[in-house]
Scaffold this active site. Sequence first.
Site, short mmCIF file in Angstrom:
data_model
loop_
_atom_site.label_atom_id
_atom_site.label_comp_id
_atom_site.label_asym_id
_atom_site.label_seq_id
_atom_site.Cartn_x
_atom_site.Cartn_y
_atom_site.Cartn_z
N LYS A 194 0.85 -1.19 0.00
CA LYS A 194 0.00 0.00 0.00
C LYS A 194 0.89 1.24 0.00
CE LYS A 194 -1.66 2.77 3.10
NZ LYS A 194 -1.81 4.06 2.33
N GLU A 268 9.85 0.72 10.70
CA GLU A 268 10.84 1.79 10.53
C GLU A 268 10.06 3.07 10.69
OE1 GLU A 268 12.62 4.71 9.68
OE2 GLU A 268 12.70 4.22 7.55
N CYS A 302 13.18 11.17 8.18
CA CYS A 302 13.20 10.71 9.56
C CYS A 302 14.59 10.73 10.18
CB CYS A 302 12.60 9.30 9.65
SG CYS A 302 13.31 8.10 8.51
N GLU A 399 8.78 15.60 16.66
CA GLU A 399 9.23 15.50 15.27
C GLU A 399 8.39 16.44 14.40
OE1 GLU A 399 10.44 12.01 12.09
OE2 GLU A 399 8.61 11.75 13.28
#
Length: 496
Positions: A194, A268, A302, A399
């Site tokens: 996906k 991850e 990231c 973040e």
Amino acid sequence: MTTAEKTLFTVLRADAPPVPSLPPFGQFIGGQFVASTSTEKVDVVNPATEEILTQVPAGTAEDVDAAVEAAVAAKDAWAATTPRDRSAVLLRIADIIEANREVFETLEAANTGKPAAVAEDDISSAIDTFRFSAGAARAYSTLGSDDYAENHTSVIHREPVGVVGVITPWNYPLLMAAWKIAPVLGAGNTLVLKPSEQTPLTTLKLAELIADEVPAGVVNIVTGPGRVVGNRLSEHPRVDLVAITGSVGSGQKVAASAAGSVKRVHLELGGKAPVVVFADADLEAAAKGVRSAGFWNGGQECGAACRVLVHESVADKFTELLVKEISEITVGTPGAEDAEIGSMISKAHYERVLAALDDVRKDGHTIAVGGNAIEGPGYFIEPTVVTNVPAGAPITSNEIFGPVVSVETFSTDEEAVTRANETIYGLAASVWTKDSARSLTVPRKLDFGTVWVNSHLVIATEMPWGGFKGSGYGRDLSSYALDDFSRTKHVMYNRG
């Protein structure tokens, strides 16, 4: 636009290259594009212009079920192929991407707002990922066959896990697909992937171009929202492992859904990478390193160098150098020559980043450069440096995932290590020092999956990528990725 600070940046706007042939409309299941069971569609937007490029199906659980059935039907035959045969397929995929490089680069830039240099790097890295995995698939290493119990000979088999569900993010659409597809297929699995509904175009184009090279059902792609397609993949009883690159929240949802069928997960997730700059560091090199690694892909990365901890004795000098570097960054649309950063991926994410900058102001921190939206079409935000950040401030742990870097100070090596580790994330960090002893000891104390010394965000396909703590578990890239997508079986033969 926020008007608290003067806007220093403008967007270099240029005519973008024509968008090449778009992939077919539909879900890619069983080796061909088929109609979705839903008539609902999702707009795919160029974030640099806010123009709608095309639409893709808003897939359903039934679409996922059909894709999983295709993957199940294909898995035994694919698992029975030799590593050499699977390697040949991966090499052919790499060659196809290489032969269609311009198409992929243009599609990726149009769908994400990336500058040309970033899109080119993404496609080159995707090609390298397939080529590396092709070799790694033929070079498994494992415990040798031998007698470990009297009159019994043990043999270790590395087997595919079966059907792998894959969920990829919007920041590196084709590259993150490659990071999963290559080792998943190399280990002998089939998959259902996906892509982000915001950035599906290059993944669908890859499916179109490799349809005749990969046996039907080995690779399947279903577009649609995560709450529907991603959730069904995670909970599906015939999916043997689910792998996601995404946010911590998304990873938690995937792990919770996967728990129902006790399937393996590969996570991850996010990051908040500290950049620890000691007093003896090459400050100019460190400032240039943050410019490159903190603002690569617009900070939508990231592993971005987004949180600087600098020794108090050199903080003023380093900050001066950093602000100068960031003030020189060029913002532009994909067609603009020399653009370093592009737009945010979507209106929603653009608004999230601007809201985070509003919080920075409310918290009383100094915005030394940037901090504003840039006027005009597209979701552009100025490269931003935030200073006078105290220990424990929200910006040190949240973040933002945009073009924002914060600077805080420390007094001792022990404080630097403690502060760097005070985050839920554990993906990446860097240490900047000329002291050889410190360069060996400090990285060992940092609780992050990758630690660079005197550089940041340098990634090699041969080396593993993945994190600790809230950044997840499992490894992408390297031979460790093939280990993650395989299982170990011990067969013991009685010779008595």
